[in-house]
Motif scaffolding. Structure first.
Motif, PDB file in Angstrom:
ATOM      1  N   GLY A  85       0.816  -1.208   0.000  1.00  0.00           N
ATOM      2  CA  GLY A  85       0.000   0.000   0.000  1.00  0.00           C
ATOM      3  C   GLY A  85       0.846   1.253   0.000  1.00  0.00           C
ATOM      4  N   LEU A  86       2.008   1.188   0.680  1.00  0.00           N
ATOM      5  CA  LEU A  86       2.905   2.337   0.654  1.00  0.00           C
ATOM      6  C   LEU A  86       3.466   2.567  -0.743  1.00  0.00           C
ATOM      7  N   LEU A  87       3.798   1.466  -1.417  1.00  0.00           N
ATOM      8  CA  LEU A  87       4.421   1.579  -2.732  1.00  0.00           C
ATOM      9  C   LEU A  87       3.400   1.852  -3.826  1.00  0.00           C
ATOM     10  N   ARG A  88       2.178   1.319  -3.663  1.00  0.00           N
ATOM     11  CA  ARG A  88       1.123   1.553  -4.664  1.00  0.00           C
ATOM     12  C   ARG A  88      -0.128   2.013  -3.922  1.00  0.00           C
ATOM     13  N   GLU A  89      -0.455   3.252  -4.054  1.00  0.00           N
ATOM     14  CA  GLU A  89      -1.575   3.815  -3.301  1.00  0.00           C
ATOM     15  C   GLU A  89      -2.894   3.155  -3.648  1.00  0.00           C
ATOM     16  N   SER A  90      -2.990   2.488  -4.780  1.00  0.00           N
ATOM     17  CA  SER A  90      -4.246   1.838  -5.176  1.00  0.00           C
ATOM     18  C   SER A  90      -4.597   0.681  -4.262  1.00  0.00           C
ATOM     19  N   ARG A  91      -3.595   0.167  -3.488  1.00  0.00           N
ATOM     20  CA  ARG A  91      -3.877  -0.962  -2.596  1.00  0.00           C
ATOM     21  C   ARG A  91      -4.278  -0.496  -1.197  1.00  0.00           C
ATOM     22  N   GLY A  92      -4.470   0.797  -1.054  1.00  0.00           N
ATOM     23  CA  GLY A  92      -4.767   1.317   0.286  1.00  0.00           C
ATOM     24  C   GLY A  92      -6.021   0.754   0.883  1.00  0.00           C
ATOM     25  N   ALA A  93      -7.087   0.550   0.086  1.00  0.00           N
ATOM     26  CA  ALA A  93      -8.341   0.014   0.617  1.00  0.00           C
ATOM     27  C   ALA A  93      -8.151  -1.397   1.139  1.00  0.00           C
ATOM     28  N   GLU A  94      -7.393  -2.208   0.371  1.00  0.00           N
ATOM     29  CA  GLU A  94      -7.145  -3.584   0.816  1.00  0.00           C
ATOM     30  C   GLU A  94      -6.384  -3.599   2.136  1.00  0.00           C
ATOM     31  N   PHE A  95      -5.400  -2.675   2.256  1.00  0.00           N
ATOM     32  CA  PHE A  95      -4.617  -2.576   3.482  1.00  0.00           C
ATOM     33  C   PHE A  95      -5.495  -2.205   4.674  1.00  0.00           C
ATOM     34  N   GLN A  96      -6.387  -1.222   4.472  1.00  0.00           N
ATOM     35  CA  GLN A  96      -7.249  -0.787   5.570  1.00  0.00           C
ATOM     36  C   GLN A  96      -8.190  -1.896   5.994  1.00  0.00           C
ATOM     37  N   GLY A  97      -8.683  -2.685   5.010  1.00  0.00           N
ATOM     38  CA  GLY A  97      -9.563  -3.790   5.361  1.00  0.00           C
ATOM     39  C   GLY A  97      -8.855  -4.852   6.171  1.00  0.00           C
ATOM     40  N   CYS A  98      -7.609  -5.073   5.834  1.00  0.00           N
ATOM     41  CA  CYS A  98      -6.837  -6.063   6.586  1.00  0.00           C
ATOM     42  C   CYS A  98      -6.605  -5.597   8.015  1.00  0.00           C
ATOM     43  N   LEU A  99      -6.355  -4.290   8.175  1.00  0.00           N
ATOM     44  CA  LEU A  99      -6.164  -3.771   9.530  1.00  0.00           C
ATOM     45  C   LEU A  99      -7.429  -3.920  10.358  1.00  0.00           C
ATOM     46  N   ASN A 100      -8.579  -3.646   9.736  1.00  0.00           N
ATOM     47  CA  ASN A 100      -9.847  -3.805  10.448  1.00  0.00           C
ATOM     48  C   ASN A 100     -10.068  -5.256  10.843  1.00  0.00           C
ATOM     49  N   ASP A 101      -9.600  -6.161   9.990  1.00  0.00           N
ATOM     50  CA  ASP A 101      -9.755  -7.579  10.275  1.00  0.00           C
ATOM     51  C   ASP A 101      -8.983  -7.991  11.525  1.00  0.00           C
ATOM     52  N   MET A 102      -7.917  -7.277  11.842  1.00  0.00           N
ATOM     53  CA  MET A 102      -7.109  -7.577  13.026  1.00  0.00           C
ATOM     54  C   MET A 102      -7.537  -6.734  14.222  1.00  0.00           C
ATOM     55  N   ASN A 103      -8.780  -6.329  14.237  1.00  0.00           N
ATOM     56  CA  ASN A 103      -9.328  -5.560  15.353  1.00  0.00           C
ATOM     57  C   ASN A 103      -8.549  -4.264  15.590  1.00  0.00           C
ATOM     58  N   GLN A 104      -8.063  -3.720  14.485  1.00  0.00           N
ATOM     59  CA  GLN A 104      -7.374  -2.430  14.535  1.00  0.00           C
ATOM     60  C   GLN A 104      -6.194  -2.435  15.520  1.00  0.00           C
ATOM     61  N   LYS A 105      -5.426  -3.550  15.554  1.00  0.00           N
ATOM     62  CA  LYS A 105      -4.214  -3.607  16.361  1.00  0.00           C
ATOM     63  C   LYS A 105      -3.068  -2.839  15.719  1.00  0.00           C
ATOM     64  N   PHE A 106      -3.243  -2.430  14.479  1.00  0.00           N
ATOM     65  CA  PHE A 106      -2.185  -1.753  13.746  1.00  0.00           C
ATOM     66  C   PHE A 106      -2.671  -0.376  13.296  1.00  0.00           C
ATOM     67  N   GLN A 107      -1.763   0.560  13.281  1.00  0.00           N
ATOM     68  CA  GLN A 107      -2.110   1.934  12.934  1.00  0.00           C
ATOM     69  C   GLN A 107      -0.954   2.562  12.153  1.00  0.00           C
ATOM     70  N   SER A 108      -1.277   3.167  11.022  1.00  0.00           N
ATOM     71  CA  SER A 108      -0.256   3.827  10.215  1.00  0.00           C
ATOM     72  C   SER A 108       0.121   5.165  10.835  1.00  0.00           C
ATOM     73  N   THR A 109       1.414   5.466  10.791  1.00  0.00           N
ATOM     74  CA  THR A 109       1.908   6.716  11.353  1.00  0.00           C
ATOM     75  C   THR A 109       3.217   7.067  10.663  1.00  0.00           C
ATOM     76  N   PHE A 110       3.916   8.056  11.180  1.00  0.00           N
ATOM     77  CA  PHE A 110       5.236   8.405  10.682  1.00  0.00           C
ATOM     78  C   PHE A 110       6.203   8.452  11.862  1.00  0.00           C
ATOM     79  N   PHE A 111       7.422   7.987  11.647  1.00  0.00           N
ATOM     80  CA  PHE A 111       8.469   8.082  12.665  1.00  0.00           C
ATOM     81  C   PHE A 111       9.728   8.625  12.005  1.00  0.00           C
ATOM     82  N   GLN A 112      10.190   9.768  12.512  1.00  0.00           N
ATOM     83  CA  GLN A 112      11.374  10.427  11.945  1.00  0.00           C
ATOM     84  C   GLN A 112      11.220  10.612  10.427  1.00  0.00           C
ATOM     85  N   MET A 113      10.030  11.059  10.017  1.00  0.00           N
ATOM     86  CA  MET A 113       9.716  11.334   8.606  1.00  0.00           C
ATOM     87  C   MET A 113       9.682  10.069   7.753  1.00  0.00           C
TER      88      MET A 113
END
Length: 733
Positions: free
Chosen positions: A228-256
């Protein structure tokens, strides 16, 4: 007995109880109705920082600083008390044991400054509650200490606030503990690319089906996120997978850099995530960073090159090290006060304070050295100027006379020397003598008549110590007004003979010179303690004796064997142990050889021997004074000395004593002189007994006395007949 004497206390408080009904105020009164009612300045972890800043200013301006400590105990066993026959090195070992085993729960610090305008000393008493709480996570240590029941009763009697100590007490690290923590930190970060948390270093093998399934699922999730980072078109699939894991994962930025926060995972799951990341994704790095909470936050961070990955690891490690160093510095706690006293090089005043200083060293500097010489040498590097008011009161003839040649306890000295200050001062005929005026300042409020009502709290006792010292200085002829604005007591010639001399043991009046570590008792003298002479090479220590055996009984037995002038003195160490001092050094080896032979032979003659009363039971052991030192140096503390010796490993092993060269053991008391000659018919010269009398029962005391006189050789055959005729058919006496 041991359970009643000592209580082991761990530094974990299981439950928090309600404040004691007799608890004192934890802060000074802001608007007291009168000087006599103002509360003592109590300092806990809540107000430690501002109090430290205030104390720093007062100490820098002070002419001297008095201190006092309250501890959880003094002696870990009755035989570890100080005795008059304890040599200087033994006394130090006992003090060392006390300082290592017991805790300091209050520390009183009271700076005194001479005010030339009011012609008085201004005192700033501070009463610190301290507690050896474990502040550094993951160091694996657990502080513990002993409590002596009599000490706890004493503290409770004077309304010590145990809740304030345990829950609000200021923790601390000694210098050696800080150094060790920094060394551990270095070892954690010495490998540039290693993780800082040890529980994440070990790889996890996929041996369970649950681990295999979790690892495969994590591989898919991380892969989708990366894609999803490399191809923005996969962002929806990535978000669905995160929801599937009860939102244990969260996208953020660290040191840019893009990063994935891992929430709510167990330590085993984190190890699996780390393994999956490092194995399958070369451009992803698993790290821990310090977030808003105290616990580290796990992240999966995207890096676009190997150089970027290495830079990320170095940045994370640098941040982790800074945070870890901050925690170590924050854990120093009350030691900041000790460092302040040390760095300012002020004159430190205490009362009978050698044990106090041993506690200061043990708690805030490092492990106590093995010898008194090493200890005082190291102590002087931190506190080069120390004066003990008890030494001052006992060595100066005028002050000793004022104390009425009696007790020089702190409370009595305060009452006699400082009646205008002491609430219950006594009239001692000194009404016409000049007095030192002392004013007390608490929270920027000054009082000329102050009584906190806090007797036997460290802060108030430190105040009393300073008052006694200031008044003693006046009696020595020190004119404070003539020295204004700078007293410079450190170099006052009238105080020089008392600085850096302490009582190592008040029981026997032993003084130690802190500059040399040597005894100063003979050079300075003491008008208050009558010292006995001890020849340590002439002494033996017996342990395992019957509890009802008195010193008189021991003396009688030895005198029957070695002569009436053979014993100089006998001192009980506890109920089953005693020191015997012979008049001649060769009698030590004579006795030890005789004892071993009696034990080895164990025949009827040995049973009738006068020493059998001492050796009854077969558990009595004997050793030299040096063996006593060896046992005292052990960190163990059994209630009876005999049990201590056994625990150390000395009680039941063979005790070999080197014979003096050319020493022929025996003389008139050689056990080989006991020869059984039943056929020989003799009467014992001077015994008052004939054959019929001597063969019908046990020998009388008069006979036993004569057996070891100069005519002892003549009666050995008689003893043989007595022993033979006294044994029945069963072999019993």
């Amino acid at each position: 007995m041991k359970r009643n004497y000592l209580v082991r206390v761990l530094t974990r408080a299981r439950t928090r109880t309600q404040t004691s009904p007799f608890a004192r105020s934890l802060c000074s009164s802001t608007s007291p109705p009168s000087g006599a009612d103002v509360a003592l300045k109590n300092v806990t972890k809540t107000n430690f920082e501002p109090a430290l800043a205030e104390l720093r200013r007062h100490i820098r301006e002070a002419d001297f600083v008095s201190i006092d400590l309250e501890m959880t105990g003094v002696t870990s066993a009755p035989w570890r008390e100080s005795f008059e026959f304890d040599r200087l090195d033994i006394q130090y070992l006992k003090i060392k044991d006390s300082a290592e085993k017991f805790a300091v729960v209050q520390f009183g610090v009271c700076p005194f400054r001479w005010d030339s305008h009011s012609h008085s000393f201004v005192a700033h008493p501070h009463n610190f509650y301290i507690f050896p709480r474990q502040e550094l996570p993951g160091d694996g240590s657990s502080n513990e200490f002993l409590c002596q029941t009599s000490s706890l009763e004493f503290l409770a009697k004077y309304q010590f606030d145990f809740n304030a100590c345990i829950y609000e007490g200021i923790s601390y690290l000694s210098r050696s503990q800080e150094d060790e923590a920094l060394r551990r930190l270095d070892s954690v970060y010495k490998d540039e690319f290693s993780e800082s948390f040890s529980y994440l270093r070990n790889g996890t093998q996929l041996v369970r089906m649950a681990d295999i399934l979790f690892a495969e699922r994590m591989k898919n999730i991380v892969s989708v996120w990366r894609a999803g980072l490399l191809r923005e078109s996969r962002g929806a699939e990535f978000q669905g997978c995160l929801n599937d894991m009860n939102q244990k994962f969260q996208s953020t930025f660290f040191q840019m850099r893009p990063a994935l926060v891992v929430n709510g995972s167990s330590s085993r799951q984190l190890r699996l995530i780390k393994m999956v990341t490092e194995k399958h994704f070369k451009d992803l790095t698993y790290v821990h960073v310090t977030g808003e909470t105290s616990s580290p936050q796990p992240l999966i961070v995207y890096t676009d090159s190997t150089t970027d990955r290495d830079l990320l690891v170095r940045e994370v490690k640098a941040c982790q090290r800074v945070e870890a160093e901050k925690k170590i510095k924050a854990a120093i706690g009350f030691r900041h006060v000790i460092d302040l006293l040390s760095s300012e090089r002020k004159l430190i005043v205490g009362h009978n304070c050698f044990l106090d200083l041993a506690h200061v060293y043990s708690k805030f500097v490092g492990p106590l050295p093995l010898t008194a010489e090493e200890f005082v040498s190291s102590l002087q590097t931190y506190f080069p100027h120390i004066i003990d008011t008890k030494v001052l009161l006992n060595l100066d003839d005028v002050l000793f006379s004022i104390m009425r040649k009696g007790s020089t306890s702190l409370s009595k000295a305060f009452s006699l020397l400082c009646p205008p200050i002491a609430p219950y001062g006594t009239s001692n005929g000194l009404a016409d003598k000049p007095r030192v005026k002392v004013e007390v300042e608490v929270d920027d409020q000054r009082f000329s008549n102050w009584n906190s009502g806090s007797k036997h709290e460290a802060g108030y006792d430190a105040f009393m110590t300073g008052c006694v010292f200031s008044q003693a200085c006046l009696h020595l002829g020190i004119d404070f007004n003539s020295h204004a604005p700078l007293l410079n007591l450190l170099h006052n010639e009238k105080l020089q003979k008392y600085i850096n001399y302490l009582y190592l043991s008040w029981v026997n009046g032993d003084l130690i010179d802190l500059r040399t570590g040597k005894s100063a008792t003979e050079s300075l003298g003491s008008t208050s303690v009558k010292r006995r002479k001890f020849v340590f090479s002439n002494m033996i220590l017996l342990w395992g004796l019957l509890p009802n055996l008195k010193a008189r009984d021991i003396r009688d037995c030895f005198c029957k064997v070695f002569g009436t002038s053979s014993i100089t003195s006998i001192y009980h160490l506890d109920d089953t142990s005693a020191f015997v001092q012979f008049s001649k050094p060769e009698l030590v080896s004579d006795f030890l050889e005789l004892k071993d032979k009696l034990k080895r032979d164990n025949d009827p003659i040995s049973v009738l021997h006068p020493l059998s009363k001492i050796l009854e039971g077969g558990r009595v052991r004997a050793g030299s004074y040096e063996m006593y030192k060896e046992i005292c140096s052990s960190s163990l503390s059994e209630m009876l000395f005999a049990d201590q010796a056994e625990a150390v490993g000395i009680n039941w092993k063979a005790i070999e004593v080197e014979k003096q060269e050319g020493n022929n053991f025996g003389k008139e008391c050689d056990i080989n002189a006991f020869s059984v000659c039943q056929d020989e018919k003799k009467t014992t010269p001077g015994s008052g007994m004939d054959d019929s009398e001597s063969s019908c029962g046990f020998p009388t005391d008069e006979l036993l006395d004569s057996l070891y006189s100069s005519e002892a050789q003549a009666c050995f055959s008689c003893i043989g007949r007595i022993a033979t005729n006294s044994i029945d058919a069963t072999g019993k006496m």
